[in-house]
Design a protein around this motif. Structure first.
Motif, PDB file in Angstrom:
ATOM      1  N   ILE A 112     -44.523  -9.378   2.346  1.00  6.35           N
ATOM      2  CA  ILE A 112     -43.518  -8.320   2.277  1.00  6.35           C
ATOM      3  C   ILE A 112     -43.147  -8.091   0.820  1.00  6.35           C
ATOM      4  CG2 ILE A 112     -41.174  -7.669   2.925  1.00  6.35           C
ATOM      5  CD1 ILE A 112     -41.537  -9.446   5.429  1.00  6.35           C
ATOM      6  N   ASP A 116     -43.656  -2.775  -3.774  1.00  3.86           N
ATOM      7  CA  ASP A 116     -44.987  -2.200  -3.566  1.00  3.86           C
ATOM      8  C   ASP A 116     -45.071  -1.375  -2.291  1.00  3.86           C
ATOM      9  OD1 ASP A 116     -46.062  -3.414  -5.902  1.00  3.86           O
ATOM     10  OD2 ASP A 116     -46.261  -5.308  -4.817  1.00  3.86           O
ATOM     11  N   ILE A 118     -44.585  -2.444   0.778  1.00  2.88           N
ATOM     12  CA  ILE A 118     -45.182  -3.209   1.877  1.00  2.88           C
ATOM     13  C   ILE A 118     -44.071  -3.832   2.718  1.00  2.88           C
ATOM     14  CG2 ILE A 118     -46.704  -5.116   2.520  1.00  2.88           C
ATOM     15  CD1 ILE A 118     -48.119  -4.742  -0.182  1.00  2.88           C
ATOM     16  N   LEU A 121     -44.265  -4.233   9.058  1.00  4.01           N
ATOM     17  CA  LEU A 121     -45.205  -3.522   9.930  1.00  4.01           C
ATOM     18  C   LEU A 121     -46.569  -3.321   9.275  1.00  4.01           C
ATOM     19  CD1 LEU A 121     -42.882  -0.818  11.567  1.00  4.01           C
ATOM     20  CD2 LEU A 121     -43.635  -3.022  12.515  1.00  4.01           C
ATOM     21  N   ASP A 122     -46.638  -3.531   7.967  1.00  2.16           N
ATOM     22  CA  ASP A 122     -47.912  -3.388   7.250  1.00  2.16           C
ATOM     23  C   ASP A 122     -48.741  -4.673   7.308  1.00  2.16           C
ATOM     24  OD1 ASP A 122     -47.419  -0.705   6.256  1.00  2.16           O
ATOM     25  OD2 ASP A 122     -45.929  -1.629   4.945  1.00  2.16           O
ATOM     26  N   LEU A 123     -48.157  -5.730   7.848  1.00  4.43           N
ATOM     27  CA  LEU A 123     -48.822  -7.032   7.906  1.00  4.43           C
ATOM     28  C   LEU A 123     -49.104  -7.423   9.357  1.00  4.43           C
ATOM     29  CD1 LEU A 123     -46.502  -8.835   5.311  1.00  4.43           C
ATOM     30  CD2 LEU A 123     -48.661  -7.647   4.868  1.00  4.43           C
ATOM     31  N   HIS A 124     -49.868  -8.502   9.528  1.00  6.87           N
ATOM     32  CA  HIS A 124     -50.237  -8.955  10.876  1.00  6.87           C
ATOM     33  C   HIS A 124     -49.180  -9.905  11.439  1.00  6.87           C
ATOM     34  CE1 HIS A 124     -54.057  -7.035  10.279  1.00  6.87           C
ATOM     35  NE2 HIS A 124     -54.398  -7.842   9.295  1.00  6.87           N
ATOM     36  N   THR A 153     -41.094 -13.417   2.577  1.00  5.60           N
ATOM     37  CA  THR A 153     -41.894 -13.298   3.804  1.00  5.60           C
ATOM     38  C   THR A 153     -41.730 -14.525   4.682  1.00  5.60           C
ATOM     39  OG1 THR A 153     -43.508 -11.977   2.563  1.00  5.60           O
ATOM     40  CG2 THR A 153     -44.206 -12.820   4.700  1.00  5.60           C
TER      41      THR A 153
END
Length: 206
Positions: A112, A116, A118, A121-124, A153
């Motif tokens: 996170i 940037d 990110i 929801l942009d990660l797994h 994160t």
């Protein structure tokens, strides 16, 4: 870089687009290709083409694989009782080199990073939650790089996982703050993994 050959110039531009490769290094590499025979160039371009077409993300953990499920996830000797959460595939390779972990992995695909753009929801992350619900492991190891975004994160994951019946741990701080796991020597990383701490204790000390 102005060259007498437009074709060579384009090759240099494309090689220089690789991370860590400057224009001078790209020029030397392009000249190296020119000196090699056509068979070498054909094998190289075929390898890159095959890489793009036939290497995938494992559907289980998002590690790299030639098959739908990677060799680690499909290995019957690996246990589902422990899941090690990492930032990217380089971290899986680093931890595997220590030979100190026999569980499964989960690759987030980044951390996170609001600066940037990110977010979760942009990660797994949802896949990780589903995996914990499905396999009900006894431990989830948060092995993200010790940076500000990595810590953010890890805290987010801790809040998402703390209501599950699972121990949440993190690497011991043998890994220096700001240091990437892939560049940490095997002995230090192995010790940090072996001496991992309950994550809740690290939050209280912070």
């Amino acid at each position: 870089m102005k060259l007498s050959s437009k074709i060579l110039e384009e090759a240099v531009e494309q090689i220089a687009a690789l991370p860590g490769v400057g224009k001078k290094s790209a020029f030397r590499l392009a000249l190296h290709f020119l000196k090699k025979d056509k068979a070498f160039a054909d094998r190289f371009t075929q390898a890159i083409s095959t890489l793009k077409e036939q290497v995938f993300e494992c559907v289980e953990c998002h590690y790299i694989s030639d098959q739908e499920v990677c060799e680690i996830c499909s290995n019957p000797t690996r246990t589902n009782d422990s899941i090690c959460v990492v930032e990217d595939i380089n971290d899986v390779m680093a931890i595997e080199s220590t030979q100190q972990f026999n569980g499964k992995y989960h690759v987030l695909g980044g951390v996170i990073s609001p600066m940037d753009g990110i977010g979760p929801l942009d990660l797994h992350i949802n896949d990780l939650i589903s995996k914990v619900e499905k396999h009900q492991p006894s431990e989830v190891i948060l092995a993200l790089n010790p940076t500000m975004d990595g810590d953010t994160t890890q805290f987010y994951l801790y809040k998402k996982l703390k209501n599950f019946s699972v121990e949440i741990s993190t690497l011991a701080r043998g890994v220096s703050y700001g240091e990437n796991l892939e560049y940490t020597d095997e002995t230090t990383l192995g010790r940090s993994l072996h001496q991992r701490l309950p994550y809740e204790k690290t939050v209280k000390r912070a």
